[in-house]
Write a protein that holds these residues in place. Structure first.
Motif, PDB file in Angstrom:
ATOM      1  N   CYS A 138      -7.679   1.129  -1.670  1.00 51.67           N
ATOM      2  CA  CYS A 138      -6.954   1.899  -0.650  1.00 51.67           C
ATOM      3  C   CYS A 138      -6.664   3.317  -1.152  1.00 51.67           C
ATOM      4  CB  CYS A 138      -5.648   1.212  -0.289  1.00 51.67           C
ATOM      5  SG  CYS A 138      -5.853  -0.326   0.597  1.00 51.67           S
ATOM      6  N   GLN A 139      -6.258   3.427  -2.387  1.00 51.39           N
ATOM      7  CA  GLN A 139      -5.986   4.744  -2.946  1.00 51.39           C
ATOM      8  C   GLN A 139      -7.240   5.619  -2.949  1.00 51.39           C
ATOM      9  OE1 GLN A 139      -4.273   3.156  -6.606  1.00 51.39           O
ATOM     10  NE2 GLN A 139      -2.453   4.410  -6.217  1.00 51.39           N
ATOM     11  N   ASN A 140      -8.349   5.049  -3.358  1.00 50.10           N
ATOM     12  CA  ASN A 140      -9.598   5.814  -3.417  1.00 50.10           C
ATOM     13  C   ASN A 140     -10.062   6.279  -2.047  1.00 50.10           C
ATOM     14  OD1 ASN A 140      -9.724   5.562  -6.189  1.00 50.10           O
ATOM     15  ND2 ASN A 140     -11.040   3.777  -6.127  1.00 50.10           N
ATOM     16  N   LYS A 195      -6.034  -2.634   9.965  1.00 46.76           N
ATOM     17  CA  LYS A 195      -5.673  -1.543  10.833  1.00 46.76           C
ATOM     18  C   LYS A 195      -4.996  -0.472   9.995  1.00 46.76           C
ATOM     19  CE  LYS A 195      -2.194  -0.739  14.231  1.00 46.76           C
ATOM     20  NZ  LYS A 195      -1.275  -1.328  15.174  1.00 46.76           N
ATOM     21  N   THR A 196      -5.378   0.756  10.211  1.00 45.34           N
ATOM     22  CA  THR A 196      -4.798   1.885   9.501  1.00 45.34           C
ATOM     23  C   THR A 196      -4.292   2.895  10.504  1.00 45.34           C
ATOM     24  OG1 THR A 196      -6.379   1.586   7.693  1.00 45.34           O
ATOM     25  CG2 THR A 196      -5.232   3.697   7.805  1.00 45.34           C
ATOM     26  N   SER A 197      -3.043   3.298  10.348  1.00 44.82           N
ATOM     27  CA  SER A 197      -2.468   4.328  11.207  1.00 44.82           C
ATOM     28  C   SER A 197      -1.990   5.479  10.342  1.00 44.82           C
ATOM     29  CB  SER A 197      -1.285   3.785  12.004  1.00 44.82           C
ATOM     30  OG  SER A 197      -1.673   2.697  12.806  1.00 44.82           O
ATOM     31  N   TYR A 198      -2.440   6.686  10.687  1.00 46.86           N
ATOM     32  CA  TYR A 198      -2.028   7.910  10.007  1.00 46.86           C
ATOM     33  C   TYR A 198      -1.168   8.733  10.948  1.00 46.86           C
ATOM     34  CZ  TYR A 198      -5.506   7.858   6.215  1.00 46.86           C
ATOM     35  OH  TYR A 198      -6.236   7.567   5.111  1.00 46.86           O
ATOM     36  N   ILE A 199      -0.113   9.312  10.402  1.00 41.81           N
ATOM     37  CA  ILE A 199       0.675  10.284  11.152  1.00 41.81           C
ATOM     38  C   ILE A 199       0.796  11.513  10.276  1.00 41.81           C
ATOM     39  CG2 ILE A 199       2.871  10.818  12.246  1.00 41.81           C
ATOM     40  CD1 ILE A 199       3.237   7.744  12.592  1.00 41.81           C
ATOM     41  N   GLN A 200       0.214  12.612  10.719  1.00 41.14           N
ATOM     42  CA  GLN A 200       0.293  13.886  10.002  1.00 41.14           C
ATOM     43  C   GLN A 200       1.435  14.688  10.615  1.00 41.14           C
ATOM     44  OE1 GLN A 200      -2.025  15.251   7.551  1.00 41.14           O
ATOM     45  NE2 GLN A 200      -0.516  16.866   7.331  1.00 41.14           N
ATOM     46  N   ALA A 201       2.453  14.981   9.834  1.00 37.33           N
ATOM     47  CA  ALA A 201       3.610  15.729  10.315  1.00 37.33           C
ATOM     48  C   ALA A 201       3.480  17.206   9.947  1.00 37.33           C
ATOM     49  CB  ALA A 201       4.885  15.149   9.729  1.00 37.33           C
ATOM     50  N   ILE A 258       1.455   6.637   6.397  1.00 34.09           N
ATOM     51  CA  ILE A 258       0.332   5.717   6.548  1.00 34.09           C
ATOM     52  C   ILE A 258       0.877   4.303   6.700  1.00 34.09           C
ATOM     53  CG2 ILE A 258      -1.783   4.802   5.512  1.00 34.09           C
ATOM     54  CD1 ILE A 258      -1.840   7.361   3.761  1.00 34.09           C
ATOM     55  N   LEU A 259       0.402   3.616   7.717  1.00 34.35           N
ATOM     56  CA  LEU A 259       0.737   2.211   7.928  1.00 34.35           C
ATOM     57  C   LEU A 259      -0.547   1.405   7.804  1.00 34.35           C
ATOM     58  CD1 LEU A 259       2.664  -0.080   8.759  1.00 34.35           C
ATOM     59  CD2 LEU A 259       2.163   0.494  11.137  1.00 34.35           C
ATOM     60  N   LEU A 260      -0.578   0.490   6.849  1.00 37.64           N
ATOM     61  CA  LEU A 260      -1.736  -0.380   6.636  1.00 37.64           C
ATOM     62  C   LEU A 260      -1.361  -1.806   7.017  1.00 37.64           C
ATOM     63  CD1 LEU A 260      -2.829   0.897   3.106  1.00 37.64           C
ATOM     64  CD2 LEU A 260      -3.768   1.561   5.317  1.00 37.64           C
ATOM     65  N   ASP A 261      -2.201  -2.433   7.804  1.00 37.47           N
ATOM     66  CA  ASP A 261      -1.966  -3.802   8.269  1.00 37.47           C
ATOM     67  C   ASP A 261      -3.291  -4.548   8.146  1.00 37.47           C
ATOM     68  OD1 ASP A 261      -1.255  -6.128   9.532  1.00 37.47           O
ATOM     69  OD2 ASP A 261      -0.725  -5.191  11.441  1.00 37.47           O
ATOM     70  N   SER A 262      -3.298  -5.614   7.344  1.00 34.44           N
ATOM     71  CA  SER A 262      -4.547  -6.321   7.061  1.00 34.44           C
ATOM     72  C   SER A 262      -4.251  -7.758   6.664  1.00 34.44           C
ATOM     73  CB  SER A 262      -5.278  -5.602   5.919  1.00 34.44           C
ATOM     74  OG  SER A 262      -6.420  -6.294   5.531  1.00 34.44           O
ATOM     75  N   HIS A 263      -5.286  -8.505   6.421  1.00 36.05           N
ATOM     76  CA  HIS A 263      -5.137  -9.843   5.855  1.00 36.05           C
ATOM     77  C   HIS A 263      -5.103  -9.780   4.327  1.00 36.05           C
ATOM     78  CE1 HIS A 263      -9.433  -9.097   5.697  1.00 36.05           C
ATOM     79  NE2 HIS A 263      -9.495  -9.984   4.729  1.00 36.05           N
ATOM     80  N   PRO A 273      -3.874  -5.328  -7.535  1.00 33.13           N
ATOM     81  CA  PRO A 273      -4.366  -4.058  -8.088  1.00 33.13           C
ATOM     82  C   PRO A 273      -5.712  -3.603  -7.522  1.00 33.13           C
ATOM     83  CG  PRO A 273      -3.474  -5.418  -9.831  1.00 33.13           C
ATOM     84  CD  PRO A 273      -3.495  -6.268  -8.590  1.00 33.13           C
ATOM     85  N   GLU A 274      -6.664  -4.520  -7.334  1.00 38.84           N
ATOM     86  CA  GLU A 274      -7.981  -4.104  -6.840  1.00 38.84           C
ATOM     87  C   GLU A 274      -7.912  -3.642  -5.386  1.00 38.84           C
ATOM     88  OE1 GLU A 274      -7.590  -8.558  -6.378  1.00 38.84           O
ATOM     89  OE2 GLU A 274      -7.260  -7.174  -8.025  1.00 38.84           O
ATOM     90  N   VAL A 275      -7.040  -4.239  -4.588  1.00 37.62           N
ATOM     91  CA  VAL A 275      -6.861  -3.819  -3.193  1.00 37.62           C
ATOM     92  C   VAL A 275      -6.184  -2.454  -3.158  1.00 37.62           C
ATOM     93  CG1 VAL A 275      -5.720  -4.357  -0.999  1.00 37.62           C
ATOM     94  CG2 VAL A 275      -6.780  -6.189  -2.337  1.00 37.62           C
ATOM     95  N   ARG A 276      -5.133  -2.309  -3.962  1.00 34.73           N
ATOM     96  CA  ARG A 276      -4.409  -1.038  -4.031  1.00 34.73           C
ATOM     97  C   ARG A 276      -5.340   0.104  -4.462  1.00 34.73           C
ATOM     98  NH1 ARG A 276      -1.113  -2.141  -7.864  1.00 34.73           N
ATOM     99  NH2 ARG A 276      -2.186  -0.930  -9.435  1.00 34.73           N
ATOM    100  N   LYS A 277      -6.134  -0.130  -5.478  1.00 37.40           N
ATOM    101  CA  LYS A 277      -7.039   0.920  -5.971  1.00 37.40           C
ATOM    102  C   LYS A 277      -8.072   1.303  -4.920  1.00 37.40           C
ATOM    103  CE  LYS A 277      -6.405  -0.171 -10.801  1.00 37.40           C
ATOM    104  NZ  LYS A 277      -6.929  -0.793 -12.003  1.00 37.40           N
TER     105      LYS A 277
END
Length: 89
Positions: A81-83, A1-7, A64-69, A75-79
Protein backbone atom coordinates in the motif's frame (compact mmCIF):
# COMPACT_ATOMS: atom_id res chain seq x y z
CA UNK A 1 -11.86 0.06 -2.19
CA UNK A 2 -9.69 3.15 -1.99
CA UNK A 3 -10.98 6.65 -1.38
CA UNK A 4 -8.76 9.72 -1.66
CA UNK A 5 -9.67 13.19 -0.49
CA UNK A 6 -7.26 15.96 -1.51
CA UNK A 7 -7.78 19.03 0.68
CA UNK A 8 -6.64 22.60 0.10
CA UNK A 9 -4.51 22.58 3.26
CA UNK A 10 -3.31 20.24 6.01
CA UNK A 11 -5.73 21.89 8.46
CA UNK A 12 -8.72 21.14 6.22
CA UNK A 13 -7.47 17.58 5.66
CA UNK A 14 -7.20 17.12 9.43
CA UNK A 15 -10.78 18.40 9.86
CA UNK A 16 -12.03 15.93 7.23
CA UNK A 17 -10.03 13.10 8.81
CA UNK A 18 -11.50 13.79 12.25
CA UNK A 19 -15.03 13.91 10.80
CA UNK A 20 -14.58 10.60 8.99
CA UNK A 21 -13.07 9.01 12.08
CA UNK A 22 -16.00 10.19 14.19
CA UNK A 23 -18.54 9.00 11.62
CA UNK A 24 -16.92 5.59 11.16
CA UNK A 25 -16.43 5.18 14.91
CA UNK A 26 -20.08 5.89 15.60
CA UNK A 27 -21.17 2.81 13.65
CA UNK A 28 -21.95 0.13 16.23
CA UNK A 29 -19.88 -2.57 14.55
CA UNK A 30 -16.72 -0.47 14.23
CA UNK A 31 -14.16 0.34 16.87
CA UNK A 32 -11.31 2.57 15.65
CA UNK A 33 -7.86 1.74 17.00
CA UNK A 34 -4.67 3.70 16.38
CA UNK A 35 -2.27 2.30 13.79
CA UNK A 36 1.46 3.02 13.82
CA UNK A 37 2.14 6.33 12.11
CA UNK A 38 5.82 5.40 11.96
CA UNK A 39 5.14 2.14 10.13
CA UNK A 40 2.74 3.84 7.70
CA UNK A 41 4.82 7.05 7.35
CA UNK A 42 1.74 9.25 7.79
CA UNK A 43 0.54 11.97 10.15
CA UNK A 44 -2.40 9.97 11.58
CA UNK A 45 -3.68 6.42 11.12
CA UNK A 46 -6.57 4.39 12.53
CA UNK A 47 -7.81 0.88 11.89
CA UNK A 48 -11.58 1.16 11.63
CA UNK A 49 -12.49 -2.40 12.58
CA UNK A 50 -11.10 -5.21 14.71
CA UNK A 51 -10.12 -7.26 11.66
CA UNK A 52 -7.91 -4.36 10.51
CA UNK A 53 -9.36 -4.59 6.99
CA UNK A 54 -10.26 -0.89 7.01
CA UNK A 55 -7.80 1.90 7.69
CA UNK A 56 -8.06 5.69 7.63
CA UNK A 57 -4.84 7.58 6.89
CA UNK A 58 -3.86 11.25 6.90
CA UNK A 59 -0.72 12.48 5.18
CA UNK A 60 -0.17 16.19 4.61
CA UNK A 61 -3.25 17.36 2.65
CA UNK A 62 -4.57 13.91 1.72
CA UNK A 63 -7.03 11.64 3.52
CA UNK A 64 -7.05 8.00 2.40
CA UNK A 65 -9.64 5.38 3.32
CA UNK A 66 -8.73 1.78 2.47
CA UNK A 67 -11.34 -0.97 2.72
CA UNK A 68 -10.46 -4.53 1.73
CA UNK A 69 -10.46 -8.15 2.77
CA UNK A 70 -6.71 -7.78 3.47
CA UNK A 71 -5.29 -7.25 6.97
CA UNK A 72 -3.60 -3.85 6.76
CA UNK A 73 -1.53 -4.58 9.86
CA UNK A 74 0.47 -7.23 7.98
CA UNK A 75 3.88 -5.84 6.95
CA UNK A 76 3.71 -7.10 3.35
CA UNK A 77 0.24 -5.57 2.84
CA UNK A 78 1.32 -2.29 4.42
CA UNK A 79 4.45 -2.09 2.26
CA UNK A 80 2.47 -2.75 -0.92
CA UNK A 81 0.00 0.00 0.00
CA UNK A 82 2.80 2.40 0.83
CA UNK A 83 4.57 1.74 -2.47
CA UNK A 84 1.43 2.17 -4.57
CA UNK A 85 -0.59 4.76 -2.67
CA UNK A 86 1.39 6.79 -0.18
CA UNK A 87 4.92 7.17 -1.54
CA UNK A 88 3.64 9.27 -4.46
CA UNK A 89 1.97 11.89 -2.25
Amino acid sequence: KTSYIQAASPAIASYIFKGLLQREGSLHYRSPNPASIEDWDVDQAYYLNEEKTMILLLKDKVVILLDSHLDFSQPEVRKACQNKLISNL
